[in-house]
Design a protein around this motif. Structure first.
Motif, PDB file in Angstrom:
ATOM      1  N   ILE A  52      26.623 -62.703 144.310  1.00  0.00           N
ATOM      2  CA  ILE A  52      27.698 -63.546 143.789  1.00  0.00           C
ATOM      3  C   ILE A  52      28.703 -63.846 144.906  1.00  0.00           C
ATOM      4  O   ILE A  52      29.187 -64.972 145.024  1.00  0.00           O
ATOM      5  CB  ILE A  52      28.378 -62.865 142.582  1.00  0.00           C
ATOM      6  CG1 ILE A  52      27.379 -62.775 141.418  1.00  0.00           C
ATOM      7  CG2 ILE A  52      29.630 -63.619 142.163  1.00  0.00           C
ATOM      8  CD1 ILE A  52      27.859 -61.974 140.220  1.00  0.00           C
ATOM      9  N   SER A  53      28.981 -62.868 145.771  1.00  0.00           N
ATOM     10  CA  SER A  53      29.911 -63.072 146.887  1.00  0.00           C
ATOM     11  C   SER A  53      29.420 -64.168 147.824  1.00  0.00           C
ATOM     12  O   SER A  53      30.212 -64.981 148.310  1.00  0.00           O
ATOM     13  CB  SER A  53      30.083 -61.784 147.685  1.00  0.00           C
ATOM     14  OG  SER A  53      30.562 -60.768 146.877  1.00  0.00           O
ATOM     15  N   SER A  80      33.219 -51.547 145.323  1.00  0.00           N
ATOM     16  CA  SER A  80      32.693 -52.875 145.670  1.00  0.00           C
ATOM     17  C   SER A  80      32.760 -53.819 144.465  1.00  0.00           C
ATOM     18  O   SER A  80      33.020 -55.013 144.625  1.00  0.00           O
ATOM     19  CB  SER A  80      31.260 -52.781 146.204  1.00  0.00           C
ATOM     20  OG  SER A  80      30.393 -52.266 145.221  1.00  0.00           O
ATOM     21  N   LEU A  81      32.567 -53.292 143.270  1.00  0.00           N
ATOM     22  CA  LEU A  81      32.666 -54.115 142.062  1.00  0.00           C
ATOM     23  C   LEU A  81      34.118 -54.536 141.820  1.00  0.00           C
ATOM     24  O   LEU A  81      34.388 -55.703 141.506  1.00  0.00           O
ATOM     25  CB  LEU A  81      32.121 -53.365 140.839  1.00  0.00           C
ATOM     26  CG  LEU A  81      32.235 -54.094 139.498  1.00  0.00           C
ATOM     27  CD1 LEU A  81      31.510 -55.431 139.538  1.00  0.00           C
ATOM     28  CD2 LEU A  81      31.697 -53.227 138.382  1.00  0.00           C
ATOM     29  N   ILE A  82      35.045 -53.616 142.000  1.00  0.00           N
ATOM     30  CA  ILE A  82      36.469 -53.928 141.839  1.00  0.00           C
ATOM     31  C   ILE A  82      36.878 -55.004 142.847  1.00  0.00           C
ATOM     32  O   ILE A  82      37.575 -55.963 142.503  1.00  0.00           O
ATOM     33  CB  ILE A  82      37.328 -52.656 141.995  1.00  0.00           C
ATOM     34  CG1 ILE A  82      37.063 -51.700 140.830  1.00  0.00           C
ATOM     35  CG2 ILE A  82      38.811 -52.995 142.079  1.00  0.00           C
ATOM     36  CD1 ILE A  82      37.637 -50.317 141.008  1.00  0.00           C
ATOM     37  N   ALA A  83      36.399 -54.869 144.091  1.00  0.00           N
ATOM     38  CA  ALA A  83      36.719 -55.852 145.127  1.00  0.00           C
ATOM     39  C   ALA A  83      36.138 -57.219 144.773  1.00  0.00           C
ATOM     40  O   ALA A  83      36.799 -58.250 144.964  1.00  0.00           O
ATOM     41  CB  ALA A  83      36.188 -55.383 146.475  1.00  0.00           C
ATOM     42  N   LEU A  84      34.907 -57.251 144.236  1.00  0.00           N
ATOM     43  CA  LEU A  84      34.279 -58.514 143.841  1.00  0.00           C
ATOM     44  C   LEU A  84      35.074 -59.185 142.722  1.00  0.00           C
ATOM     45  O   LEU A  84      35.345 -60.389 142.781  1.00  0.00           O
ATOM     46  CB  LEU A  84      32.833 -58.276 143.392  1.00  0.00           C
ATOM     47  CG  LEU A  84      32.102 -59.494 142.816  1.00  0.00           C
ATOM     48  CD1 LEU A  84      31.989 -60.602 143.861  1.00  0.00           C
ATOM     49  CD2 LEU A  84      30.737 -59.108 142.287  1.00  0.00           C
ATOM     50  N   ILE A  85      35.471 -58.419 141.719  1.00  0.00           N
ATOM     51  CA  ILE A  85      36.241 -58.972 140.598  1.00  0.00           C
ATOM     52  C   ILE A  85      37.571 -59.537 141.097  1.00  0.00           C
ATOM     53  O   ILE A  85      37.962 -60.646 140.730  1.00  0.00           O
ATOM     54  CB  ILE A  85      36.447 -57.899 139.505  1.00  0.00           C
ATOM     55  CG1 ILE A  85      35.118 -57.591 138.824  1.00  0.00           C
ATOM     56  CG2 ILE A  85      37.480 -58.355 138.478  1.00  0.00           C
ATOM     57  CD1 ILE A  85      35.124 -56.377 137.914  1.00  0.00           C
ATOM     58  N   VAL A 103      19.411 -68.404 142.860  1.00  0.00           N
ATOM     59  CA  VAL A 103      19.900 -67.484 141.833  1.00  0.00           C
ATOM     60  C   VAL A 103      20.900 -66.531 142.480  1.00  0.00           C
ATOM     61  O   VAL A 103      20.582 -65.853 143.455  1.00  0.00           O
ATOM     62  CB  VAL A 103      18.749 -66.672 141.201  1.00  0.00           C
ATOM     63  CG1 VAL A 103      19.269 -65.767 140.104  1.00  0.00           C
ATOM     64  CG2 VAL A 103      17.663 -67.590 140.669  1.00  0.00           C
ATOM     65  N   ALA A 104      22.111 -66.499 141.932  1.00  0.00           N
ATOM     66  CA  ALA A 104      23.133 -65.557 142.378  1.00  0.00           C
ATOM     67  C   ALA A 104      23.344 -64.556 141.245  1.00  0.00           C
ATOM     68  O   ALA A 104      23.492 -64.944 140.093  1.00  0.00           O
ATOM     69  CB  ALA A 104      24.430 -66.276 142.681  1.00  0.00           C
ATOM     70  N   ARG A 116      36.714 -67.068 137.263  1.00  0.00           N
ATOM     71  CA  ARG A 116      37.414 -66.198 136.318  1.00  0.00           C
ATOM     72  C   ARG A 116      36.458 -65.785 135.193  1.00  0.00           C
ATOM     73  O   ARG A 116      36.470 -64.647 134.748  1.00  0.00           O
ATOM     74  CB  ARG A 116      38.638 -66.880 135.725  1.00  0.00           C
ATOM     75  CG  ARG A 116      39.328 -65.963 134.702  1.00  0.00           C
ATOM     76  CD  ARG A 116      40.766 -66.273 134.443  1.00  0.00           C
ATOM     77  NE  ARG A 116      41.632 -66.227 135.590  1.00  0.00           N
ATOM     78  CZ  ARG A 116      42.203 -65.109 136.066  1.00  0.00           C
ATOM     79  NH1 ARG A 116      41.988 -63.960 135.499  1.00  0.00           N
ATOM     80  NH2 ARG A 116      43.006 -65.157 137.099  1.00  0.00           N
ATOM     81  N   ASP A 117      35.625 -66.707 134.744  1.00  0.00           N
ATOM     82  CA  ASP A 117      34.646 -66.414 133.686  1.00  0.00           C
ATOM     83  C   ASP A 117      33.701 -65.298 134.142  1.00  0.00           C
ATOM     84  O   ASP A 117      33.466 -64.335 133.401  1.00  0.00           O
ATOM     85  CB  ASP A 117      33.863 -67.683 133.338  1.00  0.00           C
ATOM     86  CG  ASP A 117      32.920 -67.490 132.178  1.00  0.00           C
ATOM     87  OD1 ASP A 117      31.976 -66.684 132.297  1.00  0.00           O
ATOM     88  OD2 ASP A 117      33.116 -68.146 131.142  1.00  0.00           O
ATOM     89  N   ILE A 118      33.183 -65.413 135.355  1.00  0.00           N
ATOM     90  CA  ILE A 118      32.260 -64.396 135.874  1.00  0.00           C
ATOM     91  C   ILE A 118      32.999 -63.064 136.054  1.00  0.00           C
ATOM     92  O   ILE A 118      32.465 -62.007 135.721  1.00  0.00           O
ATOM     93  CB  ILE A 118      31.626 -64.863 137.207  1.00  0.00           C
ATOM     94  CG1 ILE A 118      30.756 -66.110 136.978  1.00  0.00           C
ATOM     95  CG2 ILE A 118      30.811 -63.744 137.841  1.00  0.00           C
ATOM     96  CD1 ILE A 118      29.594 -65.919 136.025  1.00  0.00           C
TER      97      ILE A 118
END
Length: 122
Positions: free
Chosen positions: A105-106, A12-17, A82-83, A33-35
Motif C-alpha cells: 500500500i505504501s 509499521s502498521l501504525i506508521a502506515l495508517i 494489486v496493492a 482515509r478509507d483504507i
C-alpha cells in the motif's frame, strides 16, 4: 508521536495508517482515509481476497487495493496491479506470472498520491 485512538501495536502498521491519513490531508484523496480506517479495525475484520475474486471482478490493466491480505486460492489471468497490506507467497508469484504487479500500500501511495483510478476490493 500523538496517542492513537485504536489499539494497534505493530509500529509499521501504525506508521502506515498515519501516513495514509497525512496523504489524505495533503492531496484531498478520500481513498487513503478509507483504507486507513479499514486498517484500524481488528485484523479479524480485514479483507482476505482470493486470486479467483480478483480475476472475476478486476479489468485488465486496473489498479486494485486491498486493506488486508491476498490469498492464492484460484487463478488469475489478467495483468493488474494489486496493492495490499500482505500477500501469500503463492499469490504474489501468480500475480507476477500473469504479468501484473504485487505492491505494498505504501508503494501505491508513493506512485499515485491522488489515488486516482484505484479500485478498493474487499
Amino acid at each position: 508521536m500523538k496517542p492513537q485512538s485504536f489499539n494497534k501495536t505493530d509500529p509499521s502498521l501504525i506508521a502506515l495508517i498515519d501516513d495514509l491519513k497525512a496523504k489524505e490531508r495533503e492531496n484531498g484523496a478520500a481513498i487513503w482515509r478509507d483504507i486507513a480506517k479499514r486498517l484500524e479495525k481488528p485484523r479479524r475484520n480485514w479483507a482476505e481476497t482470493n486470486l479467483s475474486k480478483l480475476d472475476r471482478y478486476a479489468k485488465d490493466g486496473q489498479t486494485i487495493i486491498i486493506a488486508g491480505k491476498v490469498l492464492a486460492a484460484g487463478s488469475i489471468s489478467k495483468k493488474i496491479t494489486v496493492a495490499a497490506y500482505a500477500f501469500s507467497a503463492a499469490a504474489k508469484e501468480a500475480i507476477v506470472a500473469a504479468g501484473g504487479k504485487a505492491i505494498t500500500i505504501s508503494e501505491l501511495v508513493a506512485e499515485n498520491p491522488k489515488g486516482s483510478n484505484v479500485r478498493i476490493m474487499r
